[in-house]
Design an enzyme around this catalytic site. Structure first.
Site: not given
Ligand code: JD8
Length: 228
Positions: A89, A116, A154, A169
């Protein structure tokens, strides 16, 4: 393109990888995903790979020794050592330009944490590229790794049936606008009708309408992406 995933939960991946587009790409040998269980590199009789944090506090921390041993061994499994990324994160936010950059690599080694996260010395020694898939909290890196693999794979030539589709896209190409709305049969459903322009057969007007819709949607929904 080869992906090597280092994880405590390799069994999370096959169900996802065996689906649709990615399984076709794997069968065609355009994409190769190898899974490595971090626990196999445990140095300890109990096969532990985590321990309590120095300084106290909740949760467990993934240990530096098995992690570094595992990543170094996995990198040496091919002459091309690959580009190492860790999902965390606190990493750099993944976006389409970054996905495009990663898709130009021939081998990615993807390290997934749990609990953690990793002992800081994992980062100090291995100096991975640290990536995050968004500003919300997951329980571990595996789902984020699947997102990364999905988005990168992709873009590998031949993975999508139609080579044009990834260039059209959202977030791709030069404009990076949101998608225009799509319609298919029936023409009328509960008095909601398909816009006439899409039935006109005038491809120039259709293209213009779609560009306008993309622009409007982007302004309304994602002003942060708007060209002006
Ligand atoms: C890896 C452990 C959970 C993270 C305590 C419980 C990415 N965008 C993202 N959100 N969350 C992650 C992510 C979460 C992870 C791990 C990725 C390993 N956790 C921990 C720190 C605080 N929780 C992620 N990419």
């Amino acid at each position: 393109m080869r992906f090597d995933v280092v994880t405590l939960f390799p069994e999370m991946f096959p169900g996802y990888l065996d689906q649709s587009i990615l399984s076709r790409a794997i069968k065609k040998k355009l994409v190769d995903v190898r899974l490595h269980n971090l626990r196999d590199w445990s140095k300890d009789v109990h096969c532990a790979v985590d321990d309590r944090p120095f300084g106290g506090g909740p949760g467990m921390v993934l240990m530096v020794e098995p992690t570094v041993a595992c990543v170094e061994a996995v990198r040496e499994m091919d002459e091309e050592v690959g580009h190492l990324v860790v999902l965390t994160p606190s990493g750099q936010r993944l976006d389409q330009p970054l996905v495009e950059e990663l898709s130009r690599r021939s081998r990615l080694v993807v390290l997934c944490g749990r609990y953690e996260g990793f002992d800081q010395r994992v980062f100090d020694i291995l100096q991975p590229q640290e990536l995050s898939i968004g500003d919300y909290v997951l329980n571990g890196g595996e789902v984020a790794a699947m997102v990364l693999i999905d988005a990168v794979a992709r873009l590998v030539p031949g993975v999508l049936g139609d080579e044009r589709s990834s260039k059209l896209d959202s977030f791709s190409g030069d404009d990076r606008l949101l998608e225009h709305p799509h319609y298919t049969r029936p023409r009328n459903f509960r008095e909601l009708r398909v816009p006439d322009v899409l039935l006109s057969g005038n491809h120039q007007r259709i293209a213009q309408w779609r560009r306008e819709q993309s622009f409007l949607r982007t302004c309304q929904r994602r002003p942060d992406l708007s060209p002006e």
